[in-house]
Design an enzyme around this catalytic site. Structure first.
Site, PDB file in Angstrom:
ATOM      1  CG  ASP A  51      11.450   4.905   6.383  1.00 37.03           C
ATOM      2  OD1 ASP A  51      11.441   3.736   5.950  1.00 37.03           O
ATOM      3  OD2 ASP A  51      10.856   5.248   7.427  1.00 37.03           O
ATOM      4  CB  SER A  52      15.017   0.977   3.869  1.00 36.93           C
ATOM      5  OG  SER A  52      14.510   1.122   2.551  1.00 36.93           O
ATOM      6  CG  ASP A  90       8.593   4.812   3.391  1.00 34.45           C
ATOM      7  OD1 ASP A  90       7.372   4.552   3.450  1.00 34.45           O
ATOM      8  OD2 ASP A  90       9.491   3.960   3.568  1.00 34.45           O
ATOM      9  CE  LYS A 146       6.303   1.850   2.696  1.00 34.49           C
ATOM     10  NZ  LYS A 146       6.764   1.871   4.106  1.00 34.49           N
ATOM     11  CD  GLU A 193       7.155   2.569   9.443  1.00 38.58           C
ATOM     12  OE1 GLU A 193       7.221   2.531  10.691  1.00 38.58           O
ATOM     13  OE2 GLU A 193       8.136   2.376   8.702  1.00 38.58           O
ATOM     14  CD  GLU A 220       9.213  -4.344   7.542  1.00 40.78           C
ATOM     15  OE1 GLU A 220       8.751  -3.238   7.225  1.00 40.78           O
ATOM     16  OE2 GLU A 220      10.414  -4.541   7.793  1.00 40.78           O
TER      17      GLU A 220
END
Ligand code: KIV
Length: 272
Positions: free
Chosen positions: A52-53, A91, A121, A123, A190
């Protein structure tokens, strides 16, 4: 005589766990479009993350929060078409899995159905474990993400190193073990102290892929625009730039502009 092309051996979640067992490090990079993903895949990367960057490097947003499920699906679809060998992970964007596990499952199903990616993925640890359980129970492989979680930036206010204090470090280890017990196939860690990264990698059997988590983890991931030197303003300590593509692109574009202005492009051989 028929010619049989040697089939490419695809990277699967099983291959990744074997790599950890053998002590072979896992390479992972982000990609968001077909052309870049094709190059990254052909270079032999193990995992491509449609991160999602994309919100930052593709859309110019300050944070990863604005990117939508439709936009992630668009990027994921383009990358999957290019990947012949790498495992492709997409993501789940902010707001598509934190609310409730039913919504999380339908978001994950949309990603898997519409992109044909290999895994998703998300978070978080304990706070989102119901969503993780429900997605896994539908047979969708899940990669976790702990430590600095950019989707929670407004909770912390900074992108500084996480889990430096004992309490936060203990929670991180407990979350990693929880994600492993739930059935996640790998976890991204991270921006945490290297010593803690190694400790987490030793405390679980699934691969731990680090970004700013030191060398003691099972693999590394970077954002492709950062490692190629396309982005210029972002320079955290963990980032190694393998190229200065920004300078090369600007140089090439500058030459093109000069040629167009001087009418030296196109020349005789470049026209019909
Ligand atoms: O979105 C992303 O690119 C990521 C990496 C930083 C791991 O999550």
């Amino acid at each position: 005589m028929s010619v049989h092309k040697k089939a490419i051996k695809r990277v699967t979640t099983h291959v990744l766990s074997e790599m950890k067992l053998k002590g072979e490090k896992i390479s992972m990079l982000t990609s968001y479009d077909y052309s870049m993903a094709k190059l990254v895949d052909e270079a032999g990367i193990d995992v491509i993350l449609v991160g999602d960057s994309a919100s930052n490097v593709m859309s110019g947003n300050e944070t990863t929060l604005p990117i939508t499920l439709d936009q992630m699906i668009y990027h994921g679809t383009s990358v999957v078409k290019a990947a012949n060998r790498a495992l492709v992970v997409v993501d789940m964007p902010f707001g598509t899995y934190q609310g409730n596990s039913k919504e999380a499952l339908s978001s994950a199903i949309r990603i898997m159905k519409e992109t044909a990616a290999d895994a998703i993925k998300l978070e978080g640890g304990k706070e989102i474990i119901e969503s993780v359980d429900r997605i896994l129970s539908a047979g969708i492989p899940v990669m976790g993400h702990l430590g600095l979680m950019p989707q929670s930036i407004h909770k912390y206010g900074t992108y500084t190193v996480r889990a430096k204090q004992d309490e936060e470090a203990a929670k991180l280890i407990a979350d990693a073990q929880l994600l492993e017990a739930a059935g996640c196939f790998a976890i991204v860690l991270e921006k945490i102290p290297a010593e803690l990264g190694q400790k987490v990698a030793e405390s679980v059997k699934i691969p731990i892929i680090g970004i700013g988590a030191g060398s003691g983890v099972d693999g590394q991931v970077l954002v492709i625009h950062d490692m190629l030197g396309i982005t210029q303003e972002f320079s955290p300590r963990f980032l190694r730039r393998y190229h200065n593509l920004a300078a090369e692109i600007k140089g090439a574009v500058g030459s093109y502009i000069e040629d167009v202005k001087a009418v030296s492009f196109p020349n005789e051989r470049e026209q019909y």
